[in-house]
Design a protein around this motif. Structure first.
Motif, PDB file in Angstrom:
ATOM      1  N   ASP A 169       2.065 110.315   5.693  1.00  0.00           N
ATOM      2  CA  ASP A 169       1.859 111.516   4.952  1.00  0.00           C
ATOM      3  C   ASP A 169       3.158 111.526   3.903  1.00  0.00           C
ATOM      4  OD1 ASP A 169      -0.607 112.235   6.010  1.00  0.00           O
ATOM      5  OD2 ASP A 169       0.339 113.969   7.126  1.00  0.00           O
ATOM      6  N   LEU A 170       2.779 111.825   2.728  1.00  0.00           N
ATOM      7  CA  LEU A 170       3.853 112.021   1.704  1.00  0.00           C
ATOM      8  C   LEU A 170       4.297 113.754   1.755  1.00  0.00           C
ATOM      9  CD1 LEU A 170       5.263 111.236  -0.956  1.00  0.00           C
ATOM     10  CD2 LEU A 170       3.400 111.815  -2.273  1.00  0.00           C
ATOM     11  N   LEU A 171       5.440 113.528   1.649  1.00  0.00           N
ATOM     12  CA  LEU A 171       6.374 114.856   1.687  1.00  0.00           C
ATOM     13  C   LEU A 171       6.644 115.233   0.409  1.00  0.00           C
ATOM     14  CD1 LEU A 171       8.548 114.329   4.817  1.00  0.00           C
ATOM     15  CD2 LEU A 171       6.354 115.479   4.705  1.00  0.00           C
ATOM     16  N   LEU A 213       7.021 117.230  -6.206  1.00  0.00           N
ATOM     17  CA  LEU A 213       7.732 116.101  -6.684  1.00  0.00           C
ATOM     18  C   LEU A 213       7.939 115.140  -5.490  1.00  0.00           C
ATOM     19  CD1 LEU A 213      11.081 117.595  -8.237  1.00  0.00           C
ATOM     20  CD2 LEU A 213       9.005 116.194  -9.245  1.00  0.00           C
ATOM     21  N   PRO A 214       7.276 114.012  -5.251  1.00  0.00           N
ATOM     22  CA  PRO A 214       7.541 113.147  -4.182  1.00  0.00           C
ATOM     23  C   PRO A 214       8.994 113.060  -3.400  1.00  0.00           C
ATOM     24  CG  PRO A 214       6.672 112.011  -5.807  1.00  0.00           C
ATOM     25  CD  PRO A 214       6.890 113.238  -6.587  1.00  0.00           C
ATOM     26  N   VAL A 215       9.109 113.276  -2.219  1.00  0.00           N
ATOM     27  CA  VAL A 215      10.291 113.254  -1.513  1.00  0.00           C
ATOM     28  C   VAL A 215      10.476 112.077  -0.526  1.00  0.00           C
ATOM     29  CG1 VAL A 215      11.714 114.682  -0.123  1.00  0.00           C
ATOM     30  CG2 VAL A 215      10.655 115.809  -1.856  1.00  0.00           C
ATOM     31  N   CYS A 242      11.633 108.787  -0.797  1.00  0.00           N
ATOM     32  CA  CYS A 242      10.729 107.827  -1.800  1.00  0.00           C
ATOM     33  C   CYS A 242      11.905 107.154  -2.807  1.00  0.00           C
ATOM     34  CB  CYS A 242       9.868 108.661  -2.587  1.00  0.00           C
ATOM     35  SG  CYS A 242       8.639 109.406  -1.560  1.00  0.00           S
ATOM     36  N   ALA A 243      12.987 107.686  -3.074  1.00  0.00           N
ATOM     37  CA  ALA A 243      13.916 107.236  -3.892  1.00  0.00           C
ATOM     38  C   ALA A 243      14.750 106.205  -3.291  1.00  0.00           C
ATOM     39  CB  ALA A 243      15.126 108.228  -4.182  1.00  0.00           C
ATOM     40  N   GLY A 244      14.771 105.545  -2.198  1.00  0.00           N
ATOM     41  CA  GLY A 244      15.314 104.542  -1.455  1.00  0.00           C
ATOM     42  C   GLY A 244      16.712 105.151  -1.091  1.00  0.00           C
TER      43      GLY A 244
END
Length: 68
Positions: free
Chosen positions: A11-13, A26-28, A51-53
């Motif tokens: 799931d995308l937070l 905003l994808p976290v 998501c930002a690595g």
């Protein structure tokens, strides 16, 4: 009937926008692990991958102005 999971691995937070600091959606992070819901608990223990690595590798950021 079987209960449907509220939260699943993958799931995308995203941000909600409720705090007035970050805009909504905003994808976290992506959920990677979900601990079992303990009896009487109201929240899950999760692990998630940003998501930002690796935030230590970010050179530039864009600051978004607050909206009213």
């Amino acid at each position: 009937t079987k209960e449907q999971a509220l939260l699943k691995v993958g799931d995308l937070l995203v941000t909600t926008g409720f705090d007035g600091v970050f805009p909504a959606d905003l994808p976290v992070a992506m959920v990677s692990t979900i601990g079992p819901l303990k009896e009487g608990a109201i929240s899950y223990t999760i692990e998630a991958n940003l998501c930002a690595g690796d935030l230590n590798d970010i050179d530039y950021v864009t600051v978004l102005p607050a909206t009213k």
